[in-house]
Design an enzyme around this catalytic site. Structure first.
Site, PDB file in Angstrom:
ATOM      1  N   ARG A 298       0.834  -1.216   0.000  1.00  0.00           N
ATOM      2  CA  ARG A 298       0.000   0.000   0.000  1.00  0.00           C
ATOM      3  C   ARG A 298       0.861   1.254   0.000  1.00  0.00           C
ATOM      4  NH1 ARG A 298      -5.340  -2.306   3.319  1.00  0.00           N
ATOM      5  NH2 ARG A 298      -6.087  -3.356   1.445  1.00  0.00           N
ATOM      6  N   HIS A 440      -6.922   0.345  -7.086  1.00  0.00           N
ATOM      7  CA  HIS A 440      -6.269  -0.948  -6.857  1.00  0.00           C
ATOM      8  C   HIS A 440      -5.534  -0.994  -5.515  1.00  0.00           C
ATOM      9  CE1 HIS A 440      -2.628   0.351  -9.621  1.00  0.00           C
ATOM     10  NE2 HIS A 440      -2.676   1.058  -8.536  1.00  0.00           N
ATOM     11  N   GLU A 441      -5.224  -2.205  -5.072  1.00  0.00           N
ATOM     12  CA  GLU A 441      -4.641  -2.449  -3.734  1.00  0.00           C
ATOM     13  C   GLU A 441      -5.583  -1.964  -2.622  1.00  0.00           C
ATOM     14  OE1 GLU A 441      -2.099  -4.632  -2.174  1.00  0.00           O
ATOM     15  OE2 GLU A 441      -1.335  -3.974  -4.106  1.00  0.00           O
ATOM     16  N   GLY A 442      -6.889  -2.160  -2.828  1.00  0.00           N
ATOM     17  CA  GLY A 442      -7.885  -1.737  -1.845  1.00  0.00           C
ATOM     18  C   GLY A 442      -8.396  -0.344  -2.147  1.00  0.00           C
TER      19      GLY A 442
END
Lengths: 597, 597
Positions: A298, A440-442
């Protein structure tokens, strides 16, 4: 076109003045390093970025990877760049000397990655994902599995992916359906479909190592039943070389609006029932493993968003300096020469906002990287506190730069005017590329729930207390010139404490009402942390300006102070809205009914 | 995929409940019209939008116009759509019956155009520009010139462009260099280069009529020396048919990030010294003529931005209703069924924000269209006041929807998650298309200077006084449920008056300092006007809900009230920052020096 990726002066400021990275060399792990070795690694990264990455950034956007039903093809420069990065040792930059690594701190690796991403976000995706997957294997796979795959990922012979998302479930990992059935040899047979898997197929490497979330037959429902599997594209022969094609099929490529050079794939695992996967660690602990490497992934997304934002800022800055147009209101005569547009107050505003967003985001990300270093290699209280702060701030490290990096790119387009929206100029691509980062990535919505619903309350809320202490300490040491900013920041921090206590008192009884405005909380805490980072930057700048420094250095520090002022005057006051919304437990959004739309 | 372009219920609300468009039928010009004729015209527009525009919206984006050095080619559907719109009479929608027109009010034509743009912004560009150019010719060209060109533009046989921008000058029209030399026959020879000319070349029509800003030899410097010329692609023969190719050459196409189906051209006039142009009106009055039609063109851009924003909102709304993912915090068990994402509070927030932005923008644009109608066909005080308000609000009519329409599209992508950033789904195109609107037809920076540096002070500041009166009157008639909103709106209006007086007292002595924060002023007045529009919408909704109405109607009005609440709670408080910046004459941006960046 601007030659600046991330200005080296800026990187030096963030690394050595803000994060005091040289002090890491006192630690055993980094004992052989010095500012000189750090700088030469960064020199090499910059050289690669300039020689191998910048030039095909637009080309890879225009000619995205193609899938003909058999093979994925892409421009040759991508492999050249990937190989160069691997050969220079960057894939193993963080790893042990014993593993052939460089034992670099996260802060220094982040600086290198920021240069790669500024130059070419989509090609940089391949090394980024390979490093992330390799770290997971290193940390959690069995020794046997580790030996088979990890060394080849450090050299770039094998690349990696993270295969989480499924078509029906999206962000809701609790609902994944990919199944794993134990086979007699101790491996598993995997069956399921994954989507949006970045770098999920290509021919850059001899093998692709997919890290796949799946559920072992009979596992508990929800996230507690998720296991992590290593699923190679090619199974290895007895000598450890890729040999037989595993039953992993590329169903198709997604066609994105940005990061177009990074393949985004739909993968079918086990269509023929023969997909071999190897369990990583213990059954049902898959999500836990995944989350343990999330902090770094993140932060990587945040840093990428900051770097793309910064790159667009530099382009628009150069354009504004060179483009004559219009006149100042104080000298409007059409007989006079037009001025460069950087002289217009509203253009200055757009540039200053970009500076405040992107250098604020860089400061945040390098602070995050330093927290990773302290959490990994610090001792005692340093380690413990870094861990607490990192845990709390991870949603902000991901979400704030990915909200404000794209806003900076939007302003860069505006500075260019009509040229900005044409593909003949570079800023529109920055803007498109950066649009993936809030998702993306949450998604940032998920980040806000993670922050308000979970991170804030972990370790008895010590994270926020510690953050408060850190911010107060910066405020206490601030130069008297900045007294007004300190007062405002103190007021906002006071409100955050009140808001948080209010929510804490209500969250058990009324979780829906308490979490409804998580977006406002993320924005409030995010802006506050960035204001703090700007106060830090201004403090350092102010102190340096008292010394005997060059005109150029004075201008650099003056710019830091002015950007800090911009953030305190134009940005921080906007959180008053968030405070009002949170303080009053406003239910406007929660109360909205489906049929009313 | 969502079948909704602009919901007909929404259009009916804006036209008949908000703007009381039926009352226009009392005026002589519209005497033959009724709500029924208005609705049937809108029916036809919707049908064309659905049958001829929607389907090739994505195709024209993927396969943009090509220039092979000789001809410009584009997908056939564009011409079919253009011809259908022309044949249905829309190009002459606003024009006199005597000219073959429909004598429709601007409000009703705006509704039709909003449907076209929602369906396909880039193809809609061709009729939009043709209508704008035709109106200029009708209003200002000599009878002879008018007869030669105007009728053919109403039928679509000829299309039109506006050729203002030059490569070196951009928005600074004072610096244009295109020259016009009188010829013996009373025409002129034009020489110069223009860029970003939308619809500047194509084969949709028999002729292209360029309206070109140029300077007659010996004209005064600056904007006072600009004249307007009609420059056809083909010169007409004695029968009025296009015959000889005029010396206007397509130098190339720009490749935009959005509106890709509308050609954006670089045009060379008079490379061979033989470009024939005809003066429109008097010499040196070109910019004045151009500005007289700007109101409508800028409203058109605002409406387009609102329509694209609204279309993205509808797509994301449909997706949110159909996409199951995750669970409510009150029922997190993984054994339960996932809920549609519209049930999540943060998704509701993103949808509600889109609703507030786009229906707020539609309300503003239809209000602007009504002001045009009143300014054109009203009498006495109605006409006079409409003119004052329209003049003041034109920068906002253009800038506010083009700032917040794209923000809505950004949120639409976010609602879609990973699907949102793929070209497999429609919202990313909305977002790209809409990115042109803050730039073309005068950048929003230019709009802010136009507002604060000029529009505000015209007619002794009567415009703002009148606006204040209008807003106060809505506040006075507001339902008691909305007392808090009324209070906040009153406070903000009070601050606007103070801020404006402060600037007014200083602008002569210190123009640079007074205008430095024009962006903040535009945002402040823009948000205030939108808050007013939401109060109006909520008032109507509240009154209707007291009546005996269906469940569906109740939901519609309830949605209006909730979106108004969203705007008052989440949006209007953000202007407190603008008030602070303006009240204190903050000089952060103005003081920033080039070398500090």
């Amino acid at each position: 076109m601007s030659d600046i990726l991330i200005a080296r002066r800026e990187l030096a400021f963030q690394l050595y003045e803000m994060q005091n990275v040289e002090s890491l060399c006192d630690r055993e792990r980094f004992a052989e390093h010095s500012r000189e070795t750090f700088d030469s690694v960064i020199d090499i990264a910059e050289q690669i970025a300039r020689d191998k990455l910048v030039e095909h950034n637009r080309l890879a956007d225009e000619q995205e990877p193609q899938f003909d039903g058999e093979r994925v093809s892409m421009r040759d420069e991508v492999k050249v760049a990937f190989d160069t990065i691997a050969e220079a040792g960057f894939l193993a930059g963080r790893d042990d000397y014993d593993d052939g690594g460089m034992q670099l701190p996260e802060t220094v690796m982040s600086a290198c990655m920021s240069l790669f991403t500024a130059a070419n976000p989509s090609t940089s995706g391949y090394p980024f994902l390979t490093m992330a997957a390799a770290r997971l294997i290193r940390n959690f796979a069995s020794e046997n599995l580790r030996q088979q795959f990890f060394p080849h990922m450090l050299t770039g012979r094998f690349t990696g992916t993270m295969a989480l998302t499924e078509p029906h479930a999206g962000s809701s990992l609790a609902d994944i359906r990919t199944k794993a059935v134990p086979a007699e040899d101790g491996s598993y047979r995997i069956k399921g479909n994954k989507v949006y898997i970045s770098a999920g197929d290509h021919e850059l490497s001899d093998n692709i190592v997919h890290l796949v979330l799946a559920k072992i037959e009979g596992a508990p429902a929800g996230v507690k039943g998720i296991s992590l599997f290593l699923v190679p594209k090619f199974l290895l022969d007895e000598n450890g070389n890729p040999a037989t094609r595993n039953d992993v099929a590329l169903a198709g490529l997604f066609h994105k609006l940005g990061y177009r050079g990074t393949t985004s794939t739909a993968l079918n695992f086990g269509e023929k029932g023969e997909c071999v996967g190897y369990l990583i660690g213990e059954p049902h602990y898959g999500l836990k493993y995944m989350f343990q490497m999330m902090n770094e992934a993140r932060l990587g997304v945040g840093m990428g968003a900051a770097a793309i934002g910064y790159r667009g800022y530099q382009h628009s800055l150069e354009y504004a300096r060179e483009r004559p147009q219009g006149r100042l209101v104080t000298n409007p005569s059409p007989e006079s020469e037009p001025v460069p547009i950087i002289e217009h107050a509203d253009v200055k505003r757009m540039l200053l906002a970009q500076k405040a967003y992107t250098e604020g985001a860089l400061a945040l990300c390098f602070y995050g990287a330093r927290l990773i270093d302290d959490s990994d290699t610090g001792e005692g209280k340093v380690k413990e506190e870094a861990h607490l702060l990192l845990d709390l701030l991870t949603p902000i490290l991901k979400a704030w730069p990915s909200e404000y990096g794209p806003k900076a790119n939007d302003l860069a387009i505006q500075v260019f005017g009509g040229a900005g929206y044409t593909r003949e100029y570079p800023v529109e691509q920055c803007w498109r590329d950066n649009r993936l980062n809030p998702i993306h990535e949450g998604t940032n919505g998920i980040q806000s729930l993670d922050l308000l619903g979970r991170k804030l309350w972990q370790h008895n809320g010590q994270g926020l207390q510690l953050l408060h202490k850190e911010i107060s300490s910066t405020m206490a040491g601030a130069h008297s010139d900045f007294a007004e900013w300190v007062k405002k920041l103190g007021d906002v921090m006071g409100s955050i404490v009140k808001v948080t206590m209010g929510i804490g008192g209500k969250i058990q009884k009324a979780p829906e009402q308490s979490l409804a405005n998580s977006h406002a909380y993320l924005n409030l805490l995010g802006h506050t942390v960035i204001a703090w980072q700007w106060l830090k930057q201004a403090n350092i700048a102010r102190a340096m300006m008292d010394g005997d420094i060059s005109e150029e250095e004075t201008a650099f520090y003056q710019g830091k102070i002015q950007a800090a002022q911009y953030f305190f005057v134009w940005e921080l006051p906007l959180v008053d809205r968030d405070i009002q919304v949170l303080m009053s437990f406003d239910q406007t959004c929660l109360d909205m009914e489906n049929s009313w739309f």
